[in-house]
Design a protein around this motif. Sequence first.
Motif, short mmCIF file in Angstrom:
data_model
loop_
_atom_site.label_atom_id
_atom_site.label_comp_id
_atom_site.label_asym_id
_atom_site.label_seq_id
_atom_site.Cartn_x
_atom_site.Cartn_y
_atom_site.Cartn_z
N HIS A 13 35.29 52.65 26.69
CA HIS A 13 34.39 53.10 25.64
C HIS A 13 33.46 54.16 26.23
O HIS A 13 32.52 53.86 26.96
N ASP A 14 33.76 55.43 25.95
CA ASP A 14 32.96 56.53 26.48
C ASP A 14 32.28 57.26 25.33
O ASP A 14 32.29 56.81 24.18
N GLU A 15 31.66 58.40 25.63
CA GLU A 15 30.93 59.14 24.60
C GLU A 15 31.85 59.61 23.48
O GLU A 15 31.48 59.58 22.30
N GLU A 16 33.06 60.04 23.84
CA GLU A 16 34.00 60.50 22.82
C GLU A 16 34.39 59.35 21.91
O GLU A 16 34.46 59.49 20.68
N ASP A 17 34.65 58.20 22.50
CA ASP A 17 35.03 57.03 21.71
C ASP A 17 33.88 56.58 20.81
O ASP A 17 34.08 56.17 19.67
N GLU A 18 32.65 56.66 21.33
CA GLU A 18 31.48 56.27 20.55
C GLU A 18 31.33 57.14 19.31
O GLU A 18 30.93 56.66 18.24
N ALA A 19 31.68 58.42 19.42
CA ALA A 19 31.58 59.33 18.29
C ALA A 19 32.63 59.01 17.22
O ALA A 19 32.38 59.16 16.02
N PRO A 22 31.99 53.91 16.72
CA PRO A 22 30.80 53.40 17.41
C PRO A 22 30.94 51.92 17.76
O PRO A 22 31.60 51.15 17.06
N ARG A 23 30.27 51.54 18.84
CA ARG A 23 30.35 50.16 19.32
C ARG A 23 29.92 49.16 18.25
O ARG A 23 30.51 48.09 18.11
N CYS A 65 41.61 53.01 30.34
CA CYS A 65 41.78 53.96 29.23
C CYS A 65 43.25 54.19 28.89
O CYS A 65 43.56 54.76 27.84
#
Length: 242
Positions: A13-19, A22-23, A65
């Motif tokens: 779960h990185d910044e791209e995934d969060e966008a 979202p968590r 990942c």
Amino acid sequence: MGFDVGVGLFLCHDEEDEAVWPRQEKERFLNDLNARLRQRGLPEHREPRSVAEIDPPLAPETDPCLLGVSMGSYSSHHRRADRLDWFARHVAVRGAAPSTAPPYEPELYEAYDKLPDRRLTFDHLLAACGDGVVVVPHPLDQVIYYRSSDEYSCLVSAHRLWAETVALGYVLRIGDPEVGDSPVVDWTTGTPVQDLSFAALEARIPDHVDAWQPWVDETDLCHRLRQTATNVLSTGALGLTG
């Protein structure tokens, strides 16, 4: 565009995934899934939040990942899934491997739906070829279908998916016969499956290259589905198709 199976909601779960997802929405999805499991008297799912939570541990070089499999482009996956669907139903209904490529006769599909013993069908494998499917590390007797705001339409058992792909792989003659030449033994590891529903399965395609060749793409898809089940079972994490 690709059709893939991702394994592990929170393992990568990185910044791209969060966008993209979202968590907080992932937590809401997981809570909804557990509510559905509880409604059916099934144990809740505990999703690992980090690689350190996985036991037995993954190999040190494992990239969380990359857990999951690539199923190919949407167009190619649909064609392979369509033919594998017909192949699996033919084996279940006729008790034999088809000698030709499809015709997609409706009688075969009607007969498959009427089979009284669902243990001898490939319902989890066929469902796992669809978009928006959740593969859970639970033993389930049947695929659980439902509607939700997240558009995930069914729950598939990784335990059963593994058993079905091993059995169908046996029919397709995947793998090294010296490793596992049985419908209830994994043809890549020699590991026996716990579900012995297909122990008496005798259907096989002929043992020569001319018989293998027409089913190469579908054999590859069957192999990838087995890998999906393996990834889910080894991590204890959910698999999501899409």
